[in-house]
Structures are given as structure tokens and as C-alpha cells.
Design an enzyme around this catalytic site. Structure first.
Site, PDB file in Angstrom:
ATOM      1  N   HIS A   9      -4.569  -0.430   1.316  1.00  0.00           N
ATOM      2  CA  HIS A   9      -5.034  -0.105  -0.037  1.00  0.00           C
ATOM      3  C   HIS A   9      -6.553   0.074  -0.084  1.00  0.00           C
ATOM      4  O   HIS A   9      -7.295  -0.436   0.761  1.00  0.00           O
ATOM      5  CB  HIS A   9      -4.628  -1.209  -1.009  1.00  0.00           C
ATOM      6  N   ARG A  60      -2.617  -3.134  -6.067  1.00  0.00           N
ATOM      7  CA  ARG A  60      -3.661  -2.459  -5.298  1.00  0.00           C
ATOM      8  C   ARG A  60      -3.070  -1.480  -4.285  1.00  0.00           C
ATOM      9  O   ARG A  60      -3.656  -0.426  -4.017  1.00  0.00           O
ATOM     10  CB  ARG A  60      -4.583  -3.472  -4.608  1.00  0.00           C
ATOM     11  N   GLU A  87       0.923  -8.467   1.249  1.00  0.00           N
ATOM     12  CA  GLU A  87      -0.066  -9.050   2.148  1.00  0.00           C
ATOM     13  C   GLU A  87       0.412 -10.421   2.646  1.00  0.00           C
ATOM     14  O   GLU A  87       1.291 -11.053   2.052  1.00  0.00           O
ATOM     15  CB  GLU A  87      -1.398  -9.187   1.402  1.00  0.00           C
ATOM     16  N   HIS A 182      -0.982  -3.457   3.144  1.00  0.00           N
ATOM     17  CA  HIS A 182      -2.105  -4.398   3.208  1.00  0.00           C
ATOM     18  C   HIS A 182      -2.532  -4.652   4.650  1.00  0.00           C
ATOM     19  O   HIS A 182      -1.768  -4.389   5.588  1.00  0.00           O
ATOM     20  CB  HIS A 182      -1.697  -5.710   2.531  1.00  0.00           C
TER      21      HIS A 182
END
Length: 248
Positions: A9, A60, A87, A182
């Protein structure tokens, strides 16, 4: 030929503030949006035409993907979202400033928490407001699968089933596929694709919103991998990621 594009991201607000983010749902900064737009334009210029996309449950990554696809006039393609692409969960570190944490615990310990393969930070309590058990978006996930902290090994273990069943399997029917996720969830996929050792993965740093391309033959053998962009600029961005956990 099959092509898989992995993209971390764009810059988030907590990237900007140098905080451990993990599963905290932090938005993109204005710079992060611009990074995603640039990536979309680059991918379009390079002739990519995605017919399927994957992303995590975190905004994100979702917004990065949306901006990339918008620049490519591919807003209409199907997008699969999975919590398995989230993440790494940073446990009790989530929300803490990386440099300040380094001042308190030392660079070696913070490097272990950030980049080691099998050491996880201290876990959150289930009742902590940062816990996934407190969020409705994870209500459909088996409670035994929800983490309160994770090492990179834990992150890889939760990603691999999804990689095999959905992402890798999709390349049988789609020539160009993109995954917006991520730093650590993508490192898990890259570790497997490139056969990187547990020790070697520590030194892999992914900059924000730089497309990373993997090309496969029709038997899904990896032919080559490369970043899209200026090599010197990408090197500087990688070094900046590596330095996030150092003292001020």
C-alpha cells in the site's frame, strides 16, 4: 506467460508517523494516494491488463488498489478481499512509535520484532480495543484463527493456504493478477516464491506502492522478478524502510 504483481500500500498516516500499524485500520496520506496513482500509471504504461485483483481487509491496501485500478480504467474487474492478506499483527506494539520503542528496548530487540522470522511481540488481551475480537469485520473468521500477535512465520502460515487456494490457483485462468497488501504479508508470499531462507527474509524491505512483478511460464515456474521504477530511487526507498526502527 503469467504475471503476478505484488504492491505494498501507499504511505499511510502511521507510516508517516513511524508507528507500528499491524491490523490497525489507518488511512492513506495524500502522498500515499499519489504513490498509488503513480503506480497505476506505470503499470498501464507497461501494458498490464489485470482481470482479477486481491487485497486485504484494511483500507490502506483497499484504497491503494482502487487508485491503481482507476488509473488503468480497470475499476470494474472483480476484487477478492481476505483478512489473510492483512499485515502482520504487532500485538502490544501496535500504535507505538518505532524510534521511541527503539530508545526504550534497543535496536537489536526492535529489529527482532520487526524483521525476525519466528519471534512475535507480546500479545494483546482479547478485550483490548486494538484486538480483532473487538471488530465486526472479523465476525465471520473462526476465533481460533484471529491473532493477538504474530511473528512473520505466523503471518506466512496464515497466508499460504490462501495463496495456494485462491491467488496461485487464479493464475490458471488469468494472465495478469495484482495483489495489493502489506509489507509483511507480501514478504511471506515473496519468501515462498523465491525460496528465501528464514534468515534472508530479515533483510528484504518493501517500499510503499512500488509494483513488484513475478513472471511465470505456463507451468507456474518462476522465470524472473523485477520492480517497476528507477532502480536508484527504489534502493533509497528500501533503505528508508530498513532505517525506520533505528534511534533518532
Amino acid at each position: 506467460m503469467k504475471r503476478l504483481v505484488l504492491i505494498r500500500h501507499g504511505e499511510s498516516q502511521w507510516n508517516k508517523e513511524n508507528r507500528f500499524t499491524g491490523w490497525t485500520d489507518v488511512d492513506l496520506t495524500e502522498k500515499g494516494v499519489e504513490e498509488a496513482i503513480k503506480a497505476g500509471r506505470q503499470l498501464k504504461a507497461e501494458g498490464f491488463h489485470f482481470t482479477l485483483a486481491f487485497t486485504s481487509y484494511l483500507k490502506r491496501a483497499v484504497k491503494t488498489l482502487n487508485n491503481v485500478l482507476d488509473q488503468m480504467d480497470l475499476d470494474w474487474i472483480p476484487v477478492q478481499k481476505s483478512w489473510r492478506l492483512n499485515e502482520k499483527h504487532y500485538g502490544m506494539l501496535q500504535g507505538l512509535n518505532k524510534a521511541e520503542t527503539t530508545e526504550k528496548y534497543g535496536e537489536d530487540q526492535v529489529l527482532i520484532w520487526r524483521r525476525s522470522y519466528d519471534v512475535a511481540p507480546a500479545p494483546l488481551d482479547k478485550a483490548d480495543e486494538r484486538s480483532p475480537f473487538q471488530e465486526s469485520r472479523y465476525a465471520g473468521v473462526d476465533p481460533k484463527d484471529l491473532p493477538l500477535t504474530e511473528s512473520l512465520k505466523d503471518t506466512v502460515d496464515r497466508i499460504l493456504p490462501y495463496w495456494e487456494s485462491d491467488i496461485k490457483a487464479s493464475l490458471k485462468e488469468h494472465d495478469d493478477v495484482i495483489v495489493a497488501a502489506h509489507g509483511n504479508s507480501l514478504r511471506g508470499i515473496i519468501k515462498v516464491l523465491k525460496g528465501i531462507s528464514d534468515e534472508g527474509i530479515i533483510s528484504l524491505n518493501l517500499p510503499t506502492a512500488i509494483p513488484y512483478v513475478f513472471e511465470f511460464d505456463d507451468n507456474m515456474n518462476l522465470v524472473k522478478d523485477y520492480f517497476i521504477g528507477d532502480p536508484e530511487e527504489i534502493k533509497k526507498l528500501m533503505d528508508a524502510v530498513a532505517n525506520q526502527g533505528k534511534k533518532k
